[in-house]
Design an enzyme around this catalytic site. Structure first.
Site, PDB file in Angstrom:
ATOM      1  N   HIS A  72       0.854  -1.192   0.000  1.00  9.82           N
ATOM      2  CA  HIS A  72       0.000   0.000   0.000  1.00  9.82           C
ATOM      3  C   HIS A  72       0.880   1.227   0.000  1.00  9.82           C
ATOM      4  CE1 HIS A  72      -4.145  -1.601   1.340  1.00  9.82           C
ATOM      5  NE2 HIS A  72      -3.467  -2.558   0.733  1.00  9.82           N
ATOM      6  N   TYR A 201      -9.302   5.752   7.423  1.00  8.56           N
ATOM      7  CA  TYR A 201      -9.495   6.053   8.854  1.00  8.56           C
ATOM      8  C   TYR A 201     -10.449   7.232   8.919  1.00  8.56           C
ATOM      9  CZ  TYR A 201      -5.219   3.336   9.912  1.00  8.56           C
ATOM     10  OH  TYR A 201      -4.277   2.343  10.039  1.00  8.56           O
ATOM     11  N   PRO A 293      -4.734   0.446  18.525  1.00  6.76           N
ATOM     12  CA  PRO A 293      -4.457  -0.028  17.165  1.00  6.76           C
ATOM     13  C   PRO A 293      -4.514   1.059  16.085  1.00  6.76           C
ATOM     14  CG  PRO A 293      -6.649  -0.700  17.886  1.00  6.76           C
ATOM     15  CD  PRO A 293      -6.000  -0.071  19.067  1.00  6.76           C
ATOM     16  N   LYS A 297       0.614  -0.053  14.960  1.00  9.13           N
ATOM     17  CA  LYS A 297       2.015  -0.172  15.384  1.00  9.13           C
ATOM     18  C   LYS A 297       2.317  -1.396  16.256  1.00  9.13           C
ATOM     19  CE  LYS A 297       3.784   3.399  13.453  1.00  9.13           C
ATOM     20  NZ  LYS A 297       3.715   2.855  12.095  1.00  9.13           N
ATOM     21  N   TYR A 384       3.712   6.725  10.002  1.00  8.19           N
ATOM     22  CA  TYR A 384       2.901   5.566   9.613  1.00  8.19           C
ATOM     23  C   TYR A 384       3.761   4.474   8.970  1.00  8.19           C
ATOM     24  CZ  TYR A 384      -1.305   3.022   8.297  1.00  8.19           C
ATOM     25  OH  TYR A 384      -2.286   2.066   8.185  1.00  8.19           O
TER      26      TYR A 384
HETATM   27  C1  PHB Z   1      -6.605  -4.232  10.564  1.00 14.37           C
HETATM   28  O1  PHB Z   1      -6.576  -4.498   9.361  1.00 14.37           O
HETATM   29  O2  PHB Z   1      -7.057  -5.047  11.388  1.00 14.37           O
HETATM   30  C2  PHB Z   1      -6.078  -2.929  11.016  1.00 14.37           C
HETATM   31  C3  PHB Z   1      -5.462  -2.088  10.094  1.00 14.37           C
HETATM   32  C4  PHB Z   1      -4.978  -0.853  10.510  1.00 14.37           C
HETATM   33  C5  PHB Z   1      -5.097  -0.478  11.826  1.00 14.37           C
HETATM   34  C6  PHB Z   1      -5.689  -1.321  12.754  1.00 14.37           C
HETATM   35  C7  PHB Z   1      -6.196  -2.546  12.346  1.00 14.37           C
HETATM   36  O3  PHB Z   1      -4.616   0.727  12.213  1.00 14.37           O
END
Ligand code: PHB
Ligand code: APR
Length: 393
Positions: A72, A201, A293, A297, A384
């Site tokens: 990505h 997000y 989450p 990280k 990130y």
């Molecule tokens: C996930 O795909 O479970 C996931 C991806 C990004 C995040 C948290 C969880 O920041």
């Protein structure tokens, strides 16, 4: 039984450390409380920084990740009905992340260990650490009704937040830093194509939402929920309706829904234990720190601890660099606190903390500012994709 490094816990930290050491000829034994099936049943985030990818390749377990993982080069932040892209590749001089589930990483590591013949004990009971302030540490446990003692040079406590290693340290020798957030994440997995080819997000006045994925036909979505909520309060229909509400119009319109194949609620926490080393015992990964989450990280921080400990032990055994051993905690904590900061910040700007409309406007202004400034976007992007590893020297 004797070995060089006793590793407690067969999560990603313990298995990756064991694998890297084994490839350098450093003997280790893994002792895990649960069964392999139980370990593989845990579903967790799947965004790998470049440093994590490199380490997995160095551990010779990167082949399936490179074949099946998805690179990505950006992700989106959504607020006020807008979708603002963070171009990771352009903003960081070519860095990207890999979307590949943590469960798959664990499986690849488990398979490699099974083939290598290195010793592992699963379903171990009564795991206890002994004498790690002396030159002769050991770990005792019961397996299949039989008591075992592993004598070793070092103990790696890779046994997660609830493990026994951190709890073996007297409270006066350890300082704990913690923040518990007043909400949870309700997550579902569904066999549907992801709503977008990149992660989204979302900040919304009803609460946070995240659109993620495992593959082109497997989606992972989350919505912020109350800590009092139970999974049964959330029918699939309620989940999809809430997710749609929190996404920008275009994304909501193209969301393909289907039955959930997994649904769970997770609390959010920031946590750090200092120091991470007690004589000949090291805390690694979730045993020493937890991040919410939101910045993806958790696994990546575990990998950078493993990188540090692996290199310290490699140089200790191969070049007799005894001086490095005492530096583990200090080297790790520098990077950990920066990742804690980023995860806390992402959590702070994206979630609903109260009904106070002032907070909502401040979050929107902050997102607007960061995503319209090159400096702001670069700050988000470089955190990130993962800050550089601290040197082991
Ligand atoms: C996930 O795909 O479970 C996931 C991806 C990004 C995040 C948290 C969880 O920041
Ligand atoms: N004895 C032996 N093993 C134990 C004990 C014990 N007393 N207590 C816990 N364990 C095992 C757990 O069953 C688990 O398999 O230790 C392992 C710890 O694994 P994780 O919790 O996955 O922690 P870690 O390997 O550090 O991985 C960090 O996992 O939680 C996510 O977000 C986190 O992605 C990050 C990653």
């Amino acid at each position: 039984m004797k070995t060089q490094v006793a590793i407690i816990g067969a999560g990603p930290s313990g298995l990756l450390l064991g694998r890297l050491l084994e490839l350098q000829g450093i003997a280790n034994i893994v002792i895990e409380a649960k069964s392999p099936d139980y370990v593989l049943s845990r579903i967790r985030a799947g965004v790998l920084e470049q440093g994590t990818q490199t380490l997995l390749r160095e551990a010779k377990v990167g082949e399936r990740m490179d074949r099946e993982g998805h690179v990505h080069d950006g992700f989106a932040l959504s607020f006020l009905g807008r979708l603002e892209r963070i171009d990771l590749h352009a903003l960081t001089g070519g860095k990207t992340v890999m979307v590949y589930g943590q469960t798959e990483v664990t499986k690849d590591l488990m398979d490699a260990r099974a083939q290598s013949g290195s010793l592992s004990f699963y379903s171990a009971d009564d795991v206890a650490l002994h004498d790690f302030h002396s030159d002769h540490p050991s770990v005792s446990f019961t397996s299949n009704g039989q008591k075992h003692i592993v004598e070793c040079d070092y103990i790696a406590g890779c046994d997660g937040f609830h493990g026994v290693s951190r709890k073996s340290v007297p409270p006066e020798s350890i300082r704990l830093f913690e923040r518990v957030y007043p909400f949870g994440w309700l997550g579902i997995l569904s066999r549907t194509p992801p709503v977008s080819h990149e992660l989204i997000y979302a900040n919304h006045e009803r609460g946070f939402a995240l659109c993620s994925m495992r593959s082109s036909m497997l989606s992972r979505y989350y919505v912020q929920c109350s800590l009092d909520d139970k999974v049964d309060d959330w029918s699939d229909q309620r989940f999809w309706d809430e997710l749609r509400t929190r996404l920008p119009e275009d994304a909501a319109a193209s969301l393909i829904t289907g039955p959930s194949i997994e649904k769970s609620i997770a609390p959010l926490r920031s946590f750090v234990a200092e120091p991470m080393q007690f004589g000949r015992m090291f805390l690694v990964g979730d045993a020493a720190h937890i991040v919410p989450p939101t910045g993806a990280k958790g696994l990546n921080l575990a990998a950078s601890d493993v990188y540090t400990l692996y290199n310290i032990l490699r140089l200790r055994y191969q070049q007799n660099r005894l001086d490095l051993v005492a530096k583990y905690s200090e080297i790790c904590l520098r990077r950990i606190w920066k990742a804690e900061r980023f995860s806390w910040w992402m959590t702070s700007i994206l979630h609903k903390f109260s009904d106070d409309p002032f907070n909502q406007r401040i979050q929107e202004a902050e997102l607007d500012y960061y995503t319209s400034s090159l400096a702001g976007k670069t700050t988000i992007a470089e955190n990130y994709v993962g800050l550089p590893y601290e040197a082991v020297e």
